[in-house]
Design a protein around this motif. Structure first.
Motif, PDB file in Angstrom:
ATOM      1  N   SER A  84      -5.720  -8.304   8.164  1.00  0.00           N
ATOM      2  CA  SER A  84      -6.984  -8.141   8.884  1.00  0.00           C
ATOM      3  C   SER A  84      -6.794  -7.463  10.234  1.00  0.00           C
ATOM      4  CB  SER A  84      -7.691  -9.488   9.057  1.00  0.00           C
ATOM      5  OG  SER A  84      -6.861 -10.383   9.759  1.00  0.00           O
ATOM      6  N   LEU A  85      -5.622  -7.618  10.838  1.00  0.00           N
ATOM      7  CA  LEU A  85      -5.360  -6.974  12.122  1.00  0.00           C
ATOM      8  C   LEU A  85      -5.264  -5.453  11.961  1.00  0.00           C
ATOM      9  CD1 LEU A  85      -4.804  -7.424  15.131  1.00  0.00           C
ATOM     10  CD2 LEU A  85      -2.372  -7.561  14.559  1.00  0.00           C
ATOM     11  N   LEU A  86      -4.537  -5.008  10.955  1.00  0.00           N
ATOM     12  CA  LEU A  86      -4.385  -3.567  10.710  1.00  0.00           C
ATOM     13  C   LEU A  86      -5.474  -3.011   9.799  1.00  0.00           C
ATOM     14  CD1 LEU A  86      -0.529  -3.380  10.244  1.00  0.00           C
ATOM     15  CD2 LEU A  86      -1.858  -2.779  12.270  1.00  0.00           C
ATOM     16  N   ARG A  87      -6.289  -3.919   9.271  1.00  0.00           N
ATOM     17  CA  ARG A  87      -7.391  -3.533   8.383  1.00  0.00           C
ATOM     18  C   ARG A  87      -6.898  -2.710   7.200  1.00  0.00           C
ATOM     19  NH1 ARG A  87     -11.817  -2.001  12.979  1.00  0.00           N
ATOM     20  NH2 ARG A  87     -11.999  -4.095  13.800  1.00  0.00           N
ATOM     21  N   ILE A  91       4.819   5.527 -11.096  1.00  0.00           N
ATOM     22  CA  ILE A  91       4.508   4.159 -10.691  1.00  0.00           C
ATOM     23  C   ILE A  91       5.193   3.891  -9.361  1.00  0.00           C
ATOM     24  CG2 ILE A  91       4.740   1.712 -11.270  1.00  0.00           C
ATOM     25  CD1 ILE A  91       4.471   2.478 -14.189  1.00  0.00           C
ATOM     26  N   ARG A  92       4.484   3.247  -8.464  1.00  0.00           N
ATOM     27  CA  ARG A  92       4.987   2.961  -7.121  1.00  0.00           C
ATOM     28  C   ARG A  92       5.246   1.470  -6.960  1.00  0.00           C
ATOM     29  NH1 ARG A  92       5.947   7.521  -7.589  1.00  0.00           N
ATOM     30  NH2 ARG A  92       4.649   9.220  -6.899  1.00  0.00           N
ATOM     31  N   CYS A  93       6.117   1.131  -6.015  1.00  0.00           N
ATOM     32  CA  CYS A  93       6.387  -0.291  -5.774  1.00  0.00           C
ATOM     33  C   CYS A  93       5.521  -0.840  -4.644  1.00  0.00           C
ATOM     34  CB  CYS A  93       7.863  -0.532  -5.497  1.00  0.00           C
ATOM     35  SG  CYS A  93       8.508   0.349  -4.099  1.00  0.00           S
ATOM     36  N   VAL A  94       4.957   0.043  -3.803  1.00  0.00           N
ATOM     37  CA  VAL A  94       4.083  -0.383  -2.712  1.00  0.00           C
ATOM     38  C   VAL A  94       2.886   0.555  -2.662  1.00  0.00           C
ATOM     39  CG1 VAL A  94       3.860  -0.728  -0.217  1.00  0.00           C
ATOM     40  CG2 VAL A  94       6.039  -1.235  -1.343  1.00  0.00           C
ATOM     41  N   LEU A  95       1.706  -0.032  -2.571  1.00  0.00           N
ATOM     42  CA  LEU A  95       0.459   0.729  -2.434  1.00  0.00           C
ATOM     43  C   LEU A  95      -0.278   0.194  -1.213  1.00  0.00           C
ATOM     44  CD1 LEU A  95      -0.664   0.419  -6.155  1.00  0.00           C
ATOM     45  CD2 LEU A  95       0.485   2.383  -5.109  1.00  0.00           C
ATOM     46  N   ILE A  96      -0.756   1.075  -0.359  1.00  0.00           N
ATOM     47  CA  ILE A  96      -1.488   0.654   0.844  1.00  0.00           C
ATOM     48  C   ILE A  96      -2.795   1.443   0.912  1.00  0.00           C
ATOM     49  CG2 ILE A  96      -1.463   0.506   3.365  1.00  0.00           C
ATOM     50  CD1 ILE A  96       1.635   0.511   3.167  1.00  0.00           C
ATOM     51  N   ARG A  97      -3.891   0.720   1.064  1.00  0.00           N
ATOM     52  CA  ARG A  97      -5.204   1.359   1.164  1.00  0.00           C
ATOM     53  C   ARG A  97      -6.038   0.633   2.214  1.00  0.00           C
ATOM     54  NH1 ARG A  97      -2.533   4.319  -1.208  1.00  0.00           N
ATOM     55  NH2 ARG A  97      -3.015   5.674  -2.968  1.00  0.00           N
ATOM     56  N   ALA A  98      -7.108   1.293   2.653  1.00  0.00           N
ATOM     57  CA  ALA A  98      -7.953   0.763   3.727  1.00  0.00           C
ATOM     58  C   ALA A  98      -8.975  -0.264   3.238  1.00  0.00           C
ATOM     59  CB  ALA A  98      -8.674   1.910   4.436  1.00  0.00           C
ATOM     60  N   SER A  99      -9.220  -0.313   1.943  1.00  0.00           N
ATOM     61  CA  SER A  99     -10.223  -1.250   1.437  1.00  0.00           C
ATOM     62  C   SER A  99      -9.794  -1.772   0.072  1.00  0.00           C
ATOM     63  CB  SER A  99     -11.585  -0.557   1.314  1.00  0.00           C
ATOM     64  OG  SER A  99     -11.560   0.384   0.247  1.00  0.00           O
ATOM     65  N   PRO A 100     -10.347  -2.913  -0.333  1.00  0.00           N
ATOM     66  CA  PRO A 100     -10.008  -3.420  -1.669  1.00  0.00           C
ATOM     67  C   PRO A 100     -10.494  -2.480  -2.772  1.00  0.00           C
ATOM     68  CG  PRO A 100     -11.738  -4.763  -0.667  1.00  0.00           C
ATOM     69  CD  PRO A 100     -11.248  -3.813   0.383  1.00  0.00           C
TER      70      PRO A 100
END
Length: 93
Positions: free
Chosen positions: A37-40, A59-68
């Motif tokens: 929640s801090l980095l949103r 296929i990736r081992c880590v995925l990062i996105r701004a929203s669900p």
């Protein structure tokens, strides 16, 4: 007393995100989902190491996105790639 009230507010505010996080983990059991929640941002981490074949397929081992919602989009694509590997078809077919 003030600290207790702040904690109650934090729990109330984070409850919807926790429900979303739990739902995502239930829907995508191969992934551990984290909401910062801090980095949103929403992060998905694979629960097991990837094979060379999976990495080569995208296929990736880590995925990062701004929203669900954005995280779901990329998770669905990851599932499609995995299914195509299991079926013996190239990704995207």
């Amino acid at each position: 007393m003030i600290a207790m009230r702040a904690l109650q507010v934090a729990v109330i505010v984070s409850a919807p995100e926790e429900r979303q996080r739990a739902a995502l983990e239930q829907t995508f059991p191969e992934w551990h989902i984290v909401h910062d929640s801090l980095l949103r941002r929403w992060t998905a981490l694979r629960r097991r190491p990837l094979t060379d074949r999976e990495v080569k397929a995208g296929i990736r081992c880590v995925l990062i996105r701004a929203s669900p919602e954005r995280l779901v989009t990329v998770l669905v694509r990851q599932v499609q790639i995995a299914l195509s590997l299991n079926a013996g078809h190239p990704p995207g077919r």
